[in-house]
Scaffold this motif. Structure first.
Motif, PDB file in Angstrom:
ATOM      1  N   ILE A  95      68.995 115.509  38.789  1.00 48.28           N
ATOM      2  CA  ILE A  95      68.835 115.707  37.151  1.00 48.28           C
ATOM      3  C   ILE A  95      67.232 116.183  36.996  1.00 48.28           C
ATOM      4  O   ILE A  95      67.439 116.898  35.857  1.00 48.28           O
ATOM      5  CB  ILE A  95      68.935 114.107  36.747  1.00 48.28           C
ATOM      6  N   LEU A  96      66.383 115.866  37.815  1.00 46.18           N
ATOM      7  CA  LEU A  96      65.075 116.226  37.575  1.00 46.18           C
ATOM      8  C   LEU A  96      64.720 117.905  37.542  1.00 46.18           C
ATOM      9  O   LEU A  96      64.435 118.663  36.546  1.00 46.18           O
ATOM     10  CB  LEU A  96      64.024 115.815  38.488  1.00 46.18           C
ATOM     11  N   ASN A  97      65.631 118.413  38.383  1.00 46.36           N
ATOM     12  CA  ASN A  97      65.519 119.868  38.627  1.00 46.36           C
ATOM     13  C   ASN A  97      66.335 120.630  37.583  1.00 46.36           C
ATOM     14  O   ASN A  97      65.897 121.665  36.972  1.00 46.36           O
ATOM     15  CB  ASN A  97      66.297 120.393  39.902  1.00 46.36           C
ATOM     16  N   ARG A  98      67.343 119.982  37.229  1.00 52.85           N
ATOM     17  CA  ARG A  98      68.145 120.552  35.925  1.00 52.85           C
ATOM     18  C   ARG A  98      67.244 120.531  34.640  1.00 52.85           C
ATOM     19  O   ARG A  98      67.178 121.661  33.894  1.00 52.85           O
ATOM     20  CB  ARG A  98      69.648 119.706  35.514  1.00 52.85           C
ATOM     21  N   HIS A 172      66.329 105.172  40.355  1.00 58.01           N
ATOM     22  CA  HIS A 172      66.637 104.032  39.782  1.00 58.01           C
ATOM     23  C   HIS A 172      68.028 103.757  40.099  1.00 58.01           C
ATOM     24  O   HIS A 172      69.093 104.560  39.847  1.00 58.01           O
ATOM     25  CB  HIS A 172      65.996 104.152  38.335  1.00 58.01           C
ATOM     26  N   PRO A 173      68.447 102.368  40.074  1.00 60.11           N
ATOM     27  CA  PRO A 173      69.912 101.913  39.963  1.00 60.11           C
ATOM     28  C   PRO A 173      70.550 102.373  38.820  1.00 60.11           C
ATOM     29  O   PRO A 173      71.867 102.879  38.959  1.00 60.11           O
ATOM     30  CB  PRO A 173      69.716 100.489  40.195  1.00 60.11           C
ATOM     31  N   LEU A 174      70.030 102.401  37.563  1.00 59.29           N
ATOM     32  CA  LEU A 174      70.792 102.823  36.272  1.00 59.29           C
ATOM     33  C   LEU A 174      71.051 104.113  36.474  1.00 59.29           C
ATOM     34  O   LEU A 174      72.076 104.782  36.172  1.00 59.29           O
ATOM     35  CB  LEU A 174      69.774 102.397  35.339  1.00 59.29           C
ATOM     36  N   LEU A 175      70.137 105.073  36.930  1.00 58.44           N
ATOM     37  CA  LEU A 175      70.214 106.364  36.982  1.00 58.44           C
ATOM     38  C   LEU A 175      71.207 106.959  38.072  1.00 58.44           C
ATOM     39  O   LEU A 175      72.022 107.977  37.876  1.00 58.44           O
ATOM     40  CB  LEU A 175      68.699 107.296  37.043  1.00 58.44           C
ATOM     41  N   ARG A 176      71.053 106.283  39.129  1.00 57.98           N
ATOM     42  CA  ARG A 176      72.051 106.465  39.848  1.00 57.98           C
ATOM     43  C   ARG A 176      73.615 106.105  39.450  1.00 57.98           C
ATOM     44  O   ARG A 176      74.557 106.951  39.764  1.00 57.98           O
ATOM     45  CB  ARG A 176      71.918 105.544  41.376  1.00 57.98           C
ATOM     46  N   GLY A 177      73.766 105.172  38.611  1.00 58.37           N
ATOM     47  CA  GLY A 177      75.014 104.896  38.125  1.00 58.37           C
ATOM     48  C   GLY A 177      75.454 106.080  37.039  1.00 58.37           C
ATOM     49  O   GLY A 177      76.647 106.529  37.146  1.00 58.37           O
ATOM     50  N   MET A 178      74.340 106.474  36.381  1.00 54.36           N
ATOM     51  CA  MET A 178      74.755 107.538  35.319  1.00 54.36           C
ATOM     52  C   MET A 178      75.021 108.833  36.049  1.00 54.36           C
ATOM     53  O   MET A 178      75.942 109.612  35.678  1.00 54.36           O
ATOM     54  CB  MET A 178      73.341 107.628  34.456  1.00 54.36           C
ATOM     55  N   GLU A 179      74.325 109.057  37.082  1.00 51.56           N
ATOM     56  CA  GLU A 179      74.680 110.120  38.026  1.00 51.56           C
ATOM     57  C   GLU A 179      76.142 110.281  38.401  1.00 51.56           C
ATOM     58  O   GLU A 179      76.790 111.263  38.590  1.00 51.56           O
ATOM     59  CB  GLU A 179      73.548 110.163  39.091  1.00 51.56           C
ATOM     60  N   ASN A 200      77.219 115.604  49.397  1.00 52.91           N
ATOM     61  CA  ASN A 200      76.291 116.726  49.797  1.00 52.91           C
ATOM     62  C   ASN A 200      74.907 116.532  48.776  1.00 52.91           C
ATOM     63  O   ASN A 200      73.867 117.268  49.316  1.00 52.91           O
ATOM     64  CB  ASN A 200      77.055 117.916  49.506  1.00 52.91           C
ATOM     65  N   LEU A 201      75.308 116.227  47.524  1.00 54.61           N
ATOM     66  CA  LEU A 201      73.997 116.218  46.619  1.00 54.61           C
ATOM     67  C   LEU A 201      73.013 115.201  47.364  1.00 54.61           C
ATOM     68  O   LEU A 201      71.815 115.326  47.294  1.00 54.61           O
ATOM     69  CB  LEU A 201      74.217 115.912  45.308  1.00 54.61           C
ATOM     70  N   ARG A 202      73.506 113.788  47.666  1.00 52.98           N
ATOM     71  CA  ARG A 202      72.771 113.050  48.152  1.00 52.98           C
ATOM     72  C   ARG A 202      72.216 113.396  49.418  1.00 52.98           C
ATOM     73  O   ARG A 202      70.866 112.989  49.676  1.00 52.98           O
ATOM     74  CB  ARG A 202      73.904 111.835  48.336  1.00 52.98           C
ATOM     75  N   LYS A 203      72.802 114.143  50.417  1.00 53.17           N
ATOM     76  CA  LYS A 203      72.318 114.264  51.606  1.00 53.17           C
ATOM     77  C   LYS A 203      70.978 115.423  51.159  1.00 53.17           C
ATOM     78  O   LYS A 203      69.987 115.726  51.947  1.00 53.17           O
ATOM     79  CB  LYS A 203      73.303 115.096  52.624  1.00 53.17           C
ATOM     80  N   ARG A 204      71.349 116.305  50.052  1.00 51.82           N
ATOM     81  CA  ARG A 204      70.280 117.416  49.835  1.00 51.82           C
ATOM     82  C   ARG A 204      69.209 116.617  49.198  1.00 51.82           C
ATOM     83  O   ARG A 204      67.921 117.063  49.680  1.00 51.82           O
ATOM     84  CB  ARG A 204      70.704 118.476  48.803  1.00 51.82           C
ATOM     85  N   ASP A 205      69.198 115.608  48.464  1.00 49.82           N
ATOM     86  CA  ASP A 205      68.062 115.043  48.088  1.00 49.82           C
ATOM     87  C   ASP A 205      67.394 114.064  49.249  1.00 49.82           C
ATOM     88  O   ASP A 205      65.984 114.163  48.993  1.00 49.82           O
ATOM     89  CB  ASP A 205      68.593 113.664  47.085  1.00 49.82           C
ATOM     90  N   GLU A 206      67.890 113.575  50.146  1.00 47.97           N
ATOM     91  CA  GLU A 206      67.151 112.836  51.244  1.00 47.97           C
ATOM     92  C   GLU A 206      66.608 113.812  52.107  1.00 47.97           C
ATOM     93  O   GLU A 206      65.697 113.760  52.465  1.00 47.97           O
ATOM     94  CB  GLU A 206      68.441 112.263  51.963  1.00 47.97           C
TER      95      GLU A 206
END
Length: 270
Positions: A95-98, A172-179, A200-206
């Protein structure tokens, strides 16, 4: 705004986190009045973490990133939030990159030379200067808040002086739910391929968080000093200026280290 009842305010957003806990409470009290439901949000920069810790100490709340006893991440929506859901967290990397790319595109491509772009640049400069002045005049946080904030970001300090733990803050838990909700909607429309799957997006973030937390022991020009004892020019930072090979100032290992770092950065960017 203390004591003022402004109707129909459901959300209070602190763009600059208040330096005093009571100031935060008074500003947030404009929402959720007379039995209504209200929400309060705070955008916290790294140098404001100590003020957030002071607020939790004042309210007697425990700092939580929204994980259960087993360390499993929890998510919820805005309608599922309760007064017990007081968490802090970061904005998901995707979200931040976008959003950053969208702002950059507006400033550098579509509105280049237009009146809107020039006005936006001028306003940005004014905001930056105003924030610098605010930081110079705001009061300092408590020493306990500074210590705990540093422990959250860099880890607890051991007796040896080394810090253990810390690192990047989970989303944040709310932003994870929105994602997850946004991903489910895009997947239903067929606009998500296997490469951009949420796992894959989660692995990329990690991976990006791991890279942001990586701190090399040496600079890129000294990285080859730990490469297995090869006979190269400069051995280490301590032996700077000495040579062990036939060529003085052999920089082949340093160039190799720089190319490897560029490859890793390219992989992370892709």
């Amino acid at each position: 705004a203390r004591g003022i009842d402004v109707p129909l305010i459901d959300h209070v957003i602190h763009y600059a986190f208040p330096a005093h806990a009571k100031l935060f409470v008074h500003r947030s009290g404009r929402a959720a009045r007379a039995g209504r439901i209200g929400y309060c949000w705070g955008l916290v920069e790294p140098d404001e973490m100590a003020y957030m810790v002071d607020l939790h100490l004042f309210l007697g709340r425990r700092l939580s990133v929204g994980t259960d006893k087993d360390g499993k991440e929890t998510t919820y929506t805005l309608n599922e939030m309760t007064p017990d859901h007081v968490h802090y967290g970061s904005v998901p990397e995707a979200i931040l990159n976008r959003e950053v790319e969208n702002v950059r595109r507006i400033l550098e491509s579509e509105l280049t030379g237009s009146h809107q772009a020039e006005t936006l640049r001028a306003l940005t400069k004014v905001c930056v200067n105003a924030m610098k002045q605010y930081r110079r005049t705001r009061p300092d946080p408590s020493k306990e808040g500074v210590r705990r904030a540093k422990a959250l970001m860099e880890g607890e300090r051991q007796q040896t002086g080394q810090r253990v733990g810390g690192g990047a803050i989970l989303p944040h838990p709310l932003l994870r739910g929105m994602e997850k909700k946004d991903f489910a909607e895009r997947k239903a429309r067929g606009t998500v391929d296997s490469l951009h799957d949420i796992d894959n997006l989660r692995k990329r973030d990690e991976f990006l968080r791991a890279m942001s937390n990586f701190r090399p022991k040496e600079t890129v020009f000294e990285a080859f000093a730990t490469g297995g004892g090869k006979e190269v020019g400069i051995v280490s930072h301590v032996d700077k200026g000495r040579t062990t090979g036939s060529k003085k100032h052999d920089s082949s290992a340093a160039l190799s280290a720089m190319k490897h770092m560029r490859r890793q950065m390219r992989i992370a960017h892709d």
